[in-house]
Design a protein around this motif. Structure first.
Motif, PDB file in Angstrom:
ATOM      1  N   ALA A 153      -7.648  -7.963  -0.851  1.00 60.29           N
ATOM      2  CA  ALA A 153      -8.562  -7.635  -1.950  1.00 60.29           C
ATOM      3  C   ALA A 153      -9.502  -6.490  -1.599  1.00 60.29           C
ATOM      4  CB  ALA A 153      -9.367  -8.881  -2.331  1.00 60.29           C
ATOM      5  N   GLU A 154      -9.732  -6.266  -0.308  1.00 63.54           N
ATOM      6  CA  GLU A 154     -10.740  -5.281   0.094  1.00 63.54           C
ATOM      7  C   GLU A 154     -10.168  -3.890   0.351  1.00 63.54           C
ATOM      8  OE1 GLU A 154     -13.565  -6.225  -0.356  1.00 63.54           O
ATOM      9  OE2 GLU A 154     -13.421  -8.402  -0.270  1.00 63.54           O
ATOM     10  N   VAL A 155      -8.927  -3.805   0.790  1.00 63.39           N
ATOM     11  CA  VAL A 155      -8.357  -2.493   1.120  1.00 63.39           C
ATOM     12  C   VAL A 155      -8.266  -1.586  -0.117  1.00 63.39           C
ATOM     13  CG1 VAL A 155      -6.301  -1.312   1.994  1.00 63.39           C
ATOM     14  CG2 VAL A 155      -7.162  -3.336   3.160  1.00 63.39           C
ATOM     15  N   PRO A 156      -7.820  -2.058  -1.297  1.00 64.77           N
ATOM     16  CA  PRO A 156      -7.820  -1.167  -2.475  1.00 64.77           C
ATOM     17  C   PRO A 156      -9.204  -0.637  -2.812  1.00 64.77           C
ATOM     18  CG  PRO A 156      -6.483  -3.108  -2.907  1.00 64.77           C
ATOM     19  CD  PRO A 156      -7.197  -3.363  -1.623  1.00 64.77           C
ATOM     20  N   VAL A 157     -10.224  -1.480  -2.651  1.00 65.99           N
ATOM     21  CA  VAL A 157     -11.590  -1.032  -2.927  1.00 65.99           C
ATOM     22  C   VAL A 157     -11.994   0.067  -1.957  1.00 65.99           C
ATOM     23  CG1 VAL A 157     -13.999  -1.772  -3.073  1.00 65.99           C
ATOM     24  CG2 VAL A 157     -12.177  -3.312  -3.827  1.00 65.99           C
ATOM     25  N   ALA A 158     -11.593  -0.090  -0.696  1.00 66.45           N
ATOM     26  CA  ALA A 158     -11.935   0.929   0.298  1.00 66.45           C
ATOM     27  C   ALA A 158     -11.163   2.220   0.055  1.00 66.45           C
ATOM     28  CB  ALA A 158     -11.660   0.394   1.697  1.00 66.45           C
ATOM     29  N   LEU A 159      -9.873   2.128  -0.274  1.00 63.66           N
ATOM     30  CA  LEU A 159      -9.071   3.334  -0.497  1.00 63.66           C
ATOM     31  C   LEU A 159      -9.565   4.130  -1.699  1.00 63.66           C
ATOM     32  CD1 LEU A 159      -5.431   2.046   0.127  1.00 63.66           C
ATOM     33  CD2 LEU A 159      -6.831   3.459   1.626  1.00 63.66           C
ATOM     34  N   ALA A 166      -3.687   9.135  -1.476  1.00 58.75           N
ATOM     35  CA  ALA A 166      -2.263   9.193  -1.131  1.00 58.75           C
ATOM     36  C   ALA A 166      -2.054   9.909   0.208  1.00 58.75           C
ATOM     37  CB  ALA A 166      -1.487   9.897  -2.235  1.00 58.75           C
ATOM     38  N   LYS A 167      -2.712  11.032   0.402  1.00 57.98           N
ATOM     39  CA  LYS A 167      -2.597  11.760   1.665  1.00 57.98           C
ATOM     40  C   LYS A 167      -3.165  10.937   2.811  1.00 57.98           C
ATOM     41  CE  LYS A 167      -3.961  16.090   3.891  1.00 57.98           C
ATOM     42  NZ  LYS A 167      -4.710  17.367   3.740  1.00 57.98           N
ATOM     43  N   PHE A 168      -4.261  10.237   2.553  1.00 62.38           N
ATOM     44  CA  PHE A 168      -4.905   9.409   3.568  1.00 62.38           C
ATOM     45  C   PHE A 168      -3.960   8.311   4.049  1.00 62.38           C
ATOM     46  CE2 PHE A 168      -7.471   5.693   4.713  1.00 62.38           C
ATOM     47  CZ  PHE A 168      -8.338   6.235   5.646  1.00 62.38           C
ATOM     48  N   VAL A 169      -3.245   7.668   3.120  1.00 58.19           N
ATOM     49  CA  VAL A 169      -2.335   6.584   3.480  1.00 58.19           C
ATOM     50  C   VAL A 169      -1.166   7.114   4.298  1.00 58.19           C
ATOM     51  CG1 VAL A 169      -0.663   4.950   2.515  1.00 58.19           C
ATOM     52  CG2 VAL A 169      -2.978   5.060   1.595  1.00 58.19           C
ATOM     53  N   LEU A 198       0.311   0.327   1.709  1.00 61.98           N
ATOM     54  CA  LEU A 198       1.104   0.909   0.625  1.00 61.98           C
ATOM     55  C   LEU A 198       0.934   0.134  -0.678  1.00 61.98           C
ATOM     56  CD1 LEU A 198       4.351   1.716   2.640  1.00 61.98           C
ATOM     57  CD2 LEU A 198       2.786   3.389   1.636  1.00 61.98           C
ATOM     58  N   GLU A 199       0.885  -1.181  -0.590  1.00 61.29           N
ATOM     59  CA  GLU A 199       0.641  -1.981  -1.791  1.00 61.29           C
ATOM     60  C   GLU A 199      -0.752  -1.732  -2.349  1.00 61.29           C
ATOM     61  OE1 GLU A 199       3.440  -5.945  -1.020  1.00 61.29           O
ATOM     62  OE2 GLU A 199       1.317  -5.978  -0.491  1.00 61.29           O
ATOM     63  N   SER A 200      -1.712  -1.583  -1.470  1.00 67.70           N
ATOM     64  CA  SER A 200      -3.096  -1.374  -1.911  1.00 67.70           C
ATOM     65  C   SER A 200      -3.300  -0.005  -2.543  1.00 67.70           C
ATOM     66  CB  SER A 200      -4.049  -1.542  -0.717  1.00 67.70           C
ATOM     67  OG  SER A 200      -3.912  -2.824  -0.137  1.00 67.70           O
ATOM     68  N   VAL A 205      -3.884   4.929  -7.316  1.00 71.19           N
ATOM     69  CA  VAL A 205      -3.291   6.174  -7.812  1.00 71.19           C
ATOM     70  C   VAL A 205      -2.722   6.041  -9.219  1.00 71.19           C
ATOM     71  CG1 VAL A 205      -2.760   6.978  -5.494  1.00 71.19           C
ATOM     72  CG2 VAL A 205      -1.065   5.630  -6.734  1.00 71.19           C
ATOM     73  N   VAL A 206      -2.821   4.873  -9.829  1.00 70.92           N
ATOM     74  CA  VAL A 206      -2.328   4.699 -11.202  1.00 70.92           C
ATOM     75  C   VAL A 206      -3.223   5.466 -12.167  1.00 70.92           C
ATOM     76  CG1 VAL A 206      -2.158   2.995 -13.056  1.00 70.92           C
ATOM     77  CG2 VAL A 206      -1.123   2.532 -10.856  1.00 70.92           C
ATOM     78  N   ASP A 207      -2.594   6.127 -13.149  1.00 70.91           N
ATOM     79  CA  ASP A 207      -3.348   6.886 -14.140  1.00 70.91           C
ATOM     80  C   ASP A 207      -4.268   5.948 -14.920  1.00 70.91           C
ATOM     81  OD1 ASP A 207      -3.943   8.177 -16.804  1.00 70.91           O
ATOM     82  OD2 ASP A 207      -2.804   9.787 -15.862  1.00 70.91           O
ATOM     83  N   PRO A 208      -5.570   6.230 -14.992  1.00 69.65           N
ATOM     84  CA  PRO A 208      -6.490   5.317 -15.683  1.00 69.65           C
ATOM     85  C   PRO A 208      -6.313   5.287 -17.192  1.00 69.65           C
ATOM     86  CG  PRO A 208      -7.631   7.314 -15.000  1.00 69.65           C
ATOM     87  CD  PRO A 208      -6.267   7.391 -14.407  1.00 69.65           C
ATOM     88  N   VAL A 209      -5.555   6.234 -17.755  1.00 71.55           N
ATOM     89  CA  VAL A 209      -5.398   6.305 -19.212  1.00 71.55           C
ATOM     90  C   VAL A 209      -4.076   5.698 -19.662  1.00 71.55           C
ATOM     91  CG1 VAL A 209      -5.310   7.834 -21.211  1.00 71.55           C
ATOM     92  CG2 VAL A 209      -6.866   8.337 -19.323  1.00 71.55           C
ATOM     93  N   ILE A 210      -2.961   6.110 -19.056  1.00 76.45           N
ATOM     94  CA  ILE A 210      -1.648   5.646 -19.528  1.00 76.45           C
ATOM     95  C   ILE A 210      -0.991   4.670 -18.558  1.00 76.45           C
ATOM     96  CG2 ILE A 210      -1.282   7.762 -20.815  1.00 76.45           C
ATOM     97  CD1 ILE A 210       0.578   8.707 -18.630  1.00 76.45           C
ATOM     98  N   GLY A 211      -1.627   4.356 -17.443  1.00 75.64           N
ATOM     99  CA  GLY A 211      -1.122   3.309 -16.573  1.00 75.64           C
ATOM    100  C   GLY A 211      -0.095   3.774 -15.556  1.00 75.64           C
TER     101      GLY A 211
END
Length: 525
Positions: A153-159, A166-169, A198-200, A205-211
């Motif tokens: 739950a915390e890694v997506p918040v940190a990323l 994407a480059k960071f991962v 990778l899951e996080s 990176v999902v588009d906030p408008v069209i998903g």
């Protein structure tokens, strides 16, 4: 006036006309049958043309609908670019400001110290992400496997704090993927950390408008991710082929392809082989759908069943919605039946009956637990009550417990404890001998040549009296010949010695012989 024809001559004239009539009749019958055959043939062609025309019209309507949807989606994507760009710019500005603040903060934790609570863990991860310190992030994260549940739950918040997530991962996982750079002895497997990162990254990176239909990954990073995937595929032969490659490596590769949206249609066969080889992984059914294997799922489920992986097949059927075609209850019963057959074959091993029984019990226990968990997960209690399975599992547990207790060595009595020799070579202090009256316990270590296991009989004779004891030994001192008490020959009785004390020792470890029991090798494995 003409002559009247002879009746005989008349009969000769009418005979050919009757044959002609029969010929004409036969010809008409043939024509009628041929006409009917041609009529049926043309009617069939007409029906086929009609059906094909209707199918073509349906396809055209479907194509029109798909084209309309695609145009509408393209229009939406085009109109949403401005909104997405504005959101990305605001996010980038916020992240840049936070990164600068983090660099200028003199009180930032630079030593990578231990973190005791969840809040500190999140702050530490965010600190690495703000500074785009991929190596520090990876080193810190890979050491936190025990806190995996909290990290999900915390890694997506940190990323989300990274300027370019994407480059960071890609930089973070480059330590072990696509090639492990830790040398010939890499140590612990870190595939779990790669998959977690990778899951996080996906929700970040999902588009906030069209998903999910559009990922906010720059072309440069996407090209780099593609090159990494190609490098991994090129090394498949070194890894043992698609069927023999390690499951953590397979999972990391497939998740990498899905996360960066670089699925290729020409690689679908490879994806299928990899998924089948690692089908026992919990995430594999979802990854299979994300990889574009939806149309191949029925064939994949049948392949799993044919390989005896009925339990994995059940998970795939529920994920893809093919429960009606592949009912789960018969599959689970078949899985248990196969597990019992394997357990029975293990029991037939004549070389090591004790270990075979242990392995057979473990095999059946594992199968029972997996089936019970599957029944509870998919709410199949009405169709497959688990009570009998739980009773059988309890029986196996009891048998295992009894066997384990029988195999444990008996505790050695206090007056038989092993005495370690003094580091200085001197005698050890005597053990307490107050449990038996006048019982003598030597304070000297036994000579290895004469050591024998205690027997059931009494000591043959009393030991000789001691001379005046030195001050250091209190009321007792070592005899002149310290090994006399352990001589294999019985010591002669001496006048004035202590009376012999009857000392009955129990059997060592419950065995009737005087030697320590030799346990089966399987007990120590």
């Amino acid at each position: 006036m003409g002559s009247i024809p002879d009746p005989g001559e008349l009969s000769e004239l009418t005979q050919p006309s009757f044959d002609e009539f029969q010929r004409q009749t036969s010809l008409m019958t043939s024509c009628t049958l041929l006409w009917k055959e041609l009529s049926d043939h043309f009617s069939s062609l007409e029906e086929d043309l009609k059906h094909k025309s209707e199918a073509l019209k349906r396809k055209m309507r479907t194509l029109d609908t798909a084209t309309s949807d695609s145009l509408r989606l393209l229009d939406r994507r085009e109109t949403s670019l401005d909104a997405t760009l504005q959101i990305a710019l605001r996010t980038l500005d916020t992240r840049r400001t936070a990164a600068i603040t983090s660099f200028l903060d003199d009180h930032a934790d630079e030593d990578g110290g231990e973190v005791d609570d969840a809040t500190g863990l999140v702050l530490k991860l965010k600190s690495f992400c703000l500074r785009m310190d991929a190596f520090g992030f990876w080193t810190f994260l890979s050491a936190k496997k025990k806190e995996l549940d909290g990290l999900r739950a915390e890694v997506p918040v940190a990323l989300a704090e990274c300027v370019d997530p994407a480059k960071f991962v890609l930089e973070a996982i480059s330590e072990v993927f696509p090639v492990d750079k830790r040398g010939e002895k890499p140590g612990h497997d870190l595939g779990w950390a790669c998959v977690l990162v990778l899951e996080s990254l996906i929700p970040v990176v999902v588009d906030p408008v069209i998903g999910k239909s559009r990922l906010l990954v720059t072309p440069t990073v996407k090209e780099q991710a593609t090159e990494i995937a190609e490098t991994w595929k090129a090394s498949l032969e070194e890894r043992g082929g698609a069927e023999n490659v390690k499951t953590p490596d397979v999972h990391t590769f497939l998740q990498h392809v899905v996360t960066f949206g670089i699925v290729k249609n020409e690689d679908l066969d490879l994806y299928r082989k990899l998924v089948i080889a690692s089908a026992w992984r919990k995430q594999m059914p979802k990854l299979a759908l994300s990889l574009g294997l939806t149309q191949q799922m029925p064939d994949m489920i049948e392949e799993l069943i044919s390989k005896g992986q009925q339990l994995d097949a059940v998970h795939f059927t529920y994920e893809v919605g093919l429960v009606d075609k592949f009912p789960p209850v018969p599959l689970l019963k078949s899985f248990l039946k196969d597990a019992k057959k394997v357990a029975a074959s293990i029991l037939e091993d004549p070389n090591n009956a004790g270990r075979a029984a242990y392995l057979a019990a473990r095999k059946e226990q594992s199968a029972l637990r997996a089936v019970i968990k599957c029944i509870e997960e998919y709410k199949l209690e009405a169709d497959f009550p688990p009570e009998n399975l739980k009773k059988r599992l309890e029986q196996l547990e009891k048998v295992k417990t009894v066997k384990t207790e029988k195999r444990k060595p008996a505790a050695v009595p206090a007056n038989k404890r092993t005495r370690a020799s003094n580091s200085n070579g001197g005698p050890m202090p005597p053990a307490k001998a107050g449990r038996l009256t006048n019982a003598y316990v030597s304070s000297f270590p036994a000579a290895p040549t004469f050591v024998r296991s205690p027997s059931h009989g009494q000591y043959p004779a009393a030991l000789p009296p001691y001379p005046s004891p030195p001050h250091m030994y209190g009321s007792r001192s070592p005899p002149a010949n310290p090994y006399a008490a352990y001589s294999p020959e019985p010591a002669p009785a001496i006048a004035g010695s202590y009376p012999a004390a009857p000392m009955n020792y129990p059997a060592y470890g419950g065995y009737g012989n005087v030697l320590a029991p030799t346990y089966q090798q399987a007990y120590y494995r």
